[in-house]
Design an enzyme around this catalytic site. Structure first.
Site, PDB file in Angstrom:
ATOM      1  N   LYS A 167      21.584  17.830  13.860  1.00  0.00           N
ATOM      2  CA  LYS A 167      21.996  18.296  12.534  1.00  0.00           C
ATOM      3  C   LYS A 167      21.297  19.612  12.217  1.00  0.00           C
ATOM      4  O   LYS A 167      21.901  20.561  11.724  1.00  0.00           O
ATOM      5  CB  LYS A 167      21.660  17.237  11.466  1.00  0.00           C
ATOM      6  CG  LYS A 167      22.618  16.046  11.498  1.00  0.00           C
ATOM      7  CD  LYS A 167      22.158  14.878  10.648  1.00  0.00           C
ATOM      8  CE  LYS A 167      23.132  13.717  10.798  1.00  0.00           C
ATOM      9  NZ  LYS A 167      22.683  12.481  10.168  1.00  0.00           N
ATOM     10  N   GLN A 181      18.061  10.091   6.542  1.00  0.00           N
ATOM     11  CA  GLN A 181      18.630   9.511   7.763  1.00  0.00           C
ATOM     12  C   GLN A 181      18.474   7.987   7.755  1.00  0.00           C
ATOM     13  O   GLN A 181      17.374   7.469   7.564  1.00  0.00           O
ATOM     14  CB  GLN A 181      17.912  10.118   8.995  1.00  0.00           C
ATOM     15  CG  GLN A 181      18.470   9.657  10.330  1.00  0.00           C
ATOM     16  CD  GLN A 181      19.917  10.090  10.567  1.00  0.00           C
ATOM     17  OE1 GLN A 181      20.286  11.224  10.312  1.00  0.00           O
ATOM     18  NE2 GLN A 181      20.733   9.168  11.039  1.00  0.00           N
ATOM     19  N   ASP A 227      25.935  13.063   2.031  1.00  0.00           N
ATOM     20  CA  ASP A 227      26.484  11.928   2.774  1.00  0.00           C
ATOM     21  C   ASP A 227      27.624  11.255   2.013  1.00  0.00           C
ATOM     22  O   ASP A 227      28.361  10.451   2.570  1.00  0.00           O
ATOM     23  CB  ASP A 227      25.376  10.887   3.022  1.00  0.00           C
ATOM     24  CG  ASP A 227      24.845  10.940   4.442  1.00  0.00           C
ATOM     25  OD1 ASP A 227      25.560  11.460   5.325  1.00  0.00           O
ATOM     26  OD2 ASP A 227      23.714  10.457   4.663  1.00  0.00           O
TER      27      ASP A 227
END
Ligand code: NAD
Length: 281
Positions: A52, A96, A119
């Site tokens: 990422k 995460q 997200d």
């Protein structure tokens, strides 16, 4: 059968995003910033976060990774999120997953301000997506959606079957297909006859986590099949779709790896840029 090349589509999307970042920098004299919080030393999480960060740098975003040990207290993480919520240089925050057991995942998701929730997991964004309002959209279903639309721009009236009902994949995927006027069936572990459901579909999105669950004789000729699964097996990484069998029937199919996976990260960058743009209005 046409192979839907997610690697190529993701590279194209990154090129568009890179151009967009250059233009935003010229206009606002600053670039969107993505902050990732990584807790613990799980190898897959570390690899995801590294990828990422690399992709974010590639398109010119400001990126930062904050690392905590497994033993970090929940309140330390929540305090850091609050700090990042009010930091104007941070456009997007991602924690995460998975988290250590002593940290409440839902508390963490809800602590992130919805306007920085890259997200798309915050209940506000989930609600906005299902109401058809502007929202951050979870990266993997957004990636699937963009791949489907690239291949078949008009989805009006198509029959879609989503296999799996997770908050991460199946449910948001259903909302995106509904928005495109598909007739959507969402299936799951208690579905009585999954094969019969799949045989009705013009579009199948499989997000289950069972290696090669969707077989060749489950798929109608001319169906578009999107394989979200990433399953480690003795013969390597395979999807939720039996690639060899399904490729004989389907009109188009995503490979694993090289299908949905690369699009997921590209969509995270897109979400970060979109959060930045909304914050400048
Ligand atoms: P999950 O475990 O949260 O959900 C799985 C879903 O599948 C559940 O809704 C369950 O009801 C359903 N299911 C289980 N058994 C079934 C069966 N026999 N028939 C029909 N449905 C069944 O999984 P998830 O987080 O949505 O992930 C699904 C897969 O996607 C996993 O392989 C995961 O590794 C992969 N994944 C890939 C990406 C990517 O970027 N490509 C991102 C996230 C997840």
């Amino acid at each position: 059968m046409i192979l839907i090349d997610g690697k190529k589509a993701a590279a194209e999307l990154r090129a568009v995003l890179k151009q967009e970042v250059t233009e935003l920098k010229a206009k606002h004299n600053k670039v969107p910033g993505l902050t990732v919080i990584l807790i613990g030393d799980l190898t897959p999480s570390q690899i995801y976060v590294r990828n990422k960060e690399k992709s974010a740098n590639e398109v010119g975003l400001k990126s930062e990774v904050i690392k905590y040990p497994d033993s970090v207290e929940e309140k330390t993480v929540l305090e850091k999120i609050r700090e990042l919520n009010s930091d104007k240089t941070v456009s997007g925050i991602l924690v995460q997953l998975p988290l250590p057991k002593h940290i409440d995942k839902q508390k963490v998701i809800e602590a992130i301000h919805p306007s920085k929730d890259v997200d798309g997991f915050h209940p506000m964004n989930v609600g906005n997506l299902s109401s058809g309002y502007e929202s951050s959209i979870p990266c993997t279903p957004l990636g699937c959606y963009l791949l489907i639309k690239k291949f078949e721009p008009n989805l009006n009236g198509k029959k879609a079957v989503v296999v799996g009902r997770s908050n991460l994949n199946g449910k948001p995927m259903t909302q995106l297909l509904l928005k495109e006027n598909c007739t959507v069936t969402i299936t799951h572990s208690k579905t009585k006859d999954l094969k019969a459901e799949c045989l009705e579909a013009d579009i199948i999105v499989a997000a289950v986590g069972i290696p090669e669950l969707v077989r060749g004789d489950w798929v109608k000729k001319d169906a578009i099949v999107i394989d979200v699964g990433i399953n480690k097996t003795d013969k390597g990484i395979v999807g939720d779709v039996h690639f060899e069998e399904v490729s004989k029937n389907a009109r188009a199919l995503t490979p694993v790896p090289g299908g949905v996976g690369p699009m997921t990260i590209a969509c995270l960058l897109k979400n970060t840029i979109d959060c930045f743009k909304r914050s400048q209005i």
